[in-house]
Scaffold this motif. Structure first.
Motif, PDB file in Angstrom:
ATOM      1  N   PRO A  53       1.013  -1.133  -0.095  1.00 58.95           N
ATOM      2  CA  PRO A  53      -0.330   0.523   0.055  1.00 58.95           C
ATOM      3  C   PRO A  53       0.604   0.855  -0.513  1.00 58.95           C
ATOM      4  CG  PRO A  53      -0.769  -1.261   1.895  1.00 58.95           C
ATOM      5  CD  PRO A  53       0.903  -1.319   1.305  1.00 58.95           C
ATOM      6  N   ASP A 100      -4.111   5.203  -3.943  1.00 58.34           N
ATOM      7  CA  ASP A 100      -4.955   5.539  -3.863  1.00 58.34           C
ATOM      8  C   ASP A 100      -6.318   6.611  -5.374  1.00 58.34           C
ATOM      9  OD1 ASP A 100      -5.713   4.054  -1.653  1.00 58.34           O
ATOM     10  OD2 ASP A 100      -5.387   5.376  -0.100  1.00 58.34           O
ATOM     11  N   ASN A 111      -6.729   2.159  -6.649  1.00 59.10           N
ATOM     12  CA  ASN A 111      -8.147   1.894  -5.275  1.00 59.10           C
ATOM     13  C   ASN A 111      -8.574   2.243  -5.374  1.00 59.10           C
ATOM     14  OD1 ASN A 111      -9.534   0.533  -4.105  1.00 59.10           O
ATOM     15  ND2 ASN A 111      -7.869   1.434  -1.656  1.00 59.10           N
ATOM     16  N   ALA A 150     -11.807   2.151  -1.378  1.00 62.46           N
ATOM     17  CA  ALA A 150     -12.014   1.807  -0.146  1.00 62.46           C
ATOM     18  C   ALA A 150     -10.642   2.206   0.253  1.00 62.46           C
ATOM     19  CB  ALA A 150     -11.974   0.488   0.510  1.00 62.46           C
ATOM     20  N   GLY A 171      -7.371   3.812   1.490  1.00 61.34           N
ATOM     21  CA  GLY A 171      -6.073   3.122   2.830  1.00 61.34           C
ATOM     22  C   GLY A 171      -5.911   2.066   2.992  1.00 61.34           C
ATOM     23  N   PRO A 172      -5.049   1.424   3.754  1.00 60.07           N
ATOM     24  CA  PRO A 172      -4.298   0.942   3.798  1.00 60.07           C
ATOM     25  C   PRO A 172      -5.351  -1.114   3.296  1.00 60.07           C
ATOM     26  CG  PRO A 172      -3.359   1.905   5.493  1.00 60.07           C
ATOM     27  CD  PRO A 172      -4.408   2.594   4.775  1.00 60.07           C
ATOM     28  N   ALA A 173      -5.932  -0.575   4.559  1.00 59.19           N
ATOM     29  CA  ALA A 173      -7.142  -1.870   5.004  1.00 59.19           C
ATOM     30  C   ALA A 173      -7.329  -1.902   2.932  1.00 59.19           C
ATOM     31  CB  ALA A 173      -7.789  -1.748   5.600  1.00 59.19           C
ATOM     32  N   GLY A 174      -8.229  -1.273   2.440  1.00 60.79           N
ATOM     33  CA  GLY A 174      -8.674  -1.370   1.544  1.00 60.79           C
ATOM     34  C   GLY A 174      -7.781  -1.485   0.309  1.00 60.79           C
ATOM     35  N   ILE A 218      -5.156  -3.843   1.149  1.00 61.68           N
ATOM     36  CA  ILE A 218      -3.870  -4.685   0.573  1.00 61.68           C
ATOM     37  C   ILE A 218      -5.107  -5.648   0.274  1.00 61.68           C
ATOM     38  CG2 ILE A 218      -4.254  -6.254   2.804  1.00 61.68           C
ATOM     39  CD1 ILE A 218      -2.765  -4.208   4.289  1.00 61.68           C
ATOM     40  N   ARG A 219      -6.248  -4.820   0.053  1.00 67.28           N
ATOM     41  CA  ARG A 219      -7.843  -5.851  -0.183  1.00 67.28           C
ATOM     42  C   ARG A 219      -7.539  -6.072  -1.725  1.00 67.28           C
ATOM     43  NH1 ARG A 219     -11.603  -4.377   3.385  1.00 67.28           N
ATOM     44  NH2 ARG A 219     -12.017  -2.728   2.150  1.00 67.28           N
TER      45      ARG A 219
END
Length: 75
Positions: free
Chosen positions: A3, A33, A58, A61, A63-66, A68-69
């Motif tokens: 990310p 992002d 991305n 979503a 941010g880091p979680a989005g 990674i997903r």
């Protein structure tokens, strides 16, 4: 999967270290992002068309979680 947000040239040592250290087949997905993030051009310039590296934007979503997903989905 990395990310990244506005990393620019700061990501170059990370990319170099991956190439130097990983002795197995790999795919490195850099997730940003913002389509205007300068990291995109830096990765492109420093991986010289190496197919093991790609950048994904991305837009769903942030941010880091989005990141990674999305990185997992695109790998």
């Amino acid at each position: 999967m990395i990310p990244a947000r506005l990393e620019g040239d700061a990501i170059v040592p990370v990319l170099d270290r991956i190439v130097e250290s990983v002795n197995l087949l790999f795919e490195c997905v850099v997730v940003v992002d913002d389509p205007e993030d300068p990291t995109i051009q830096v990765v492109s310039n420093n991986t010289d068309g190496d197919p093991r590296f790609c950048v994904v934007v991305n837009e769903t979503a942030a941010g880091p979680a989005g990141a990674i997903r999305l990185g997992i989905e695109r790998s």
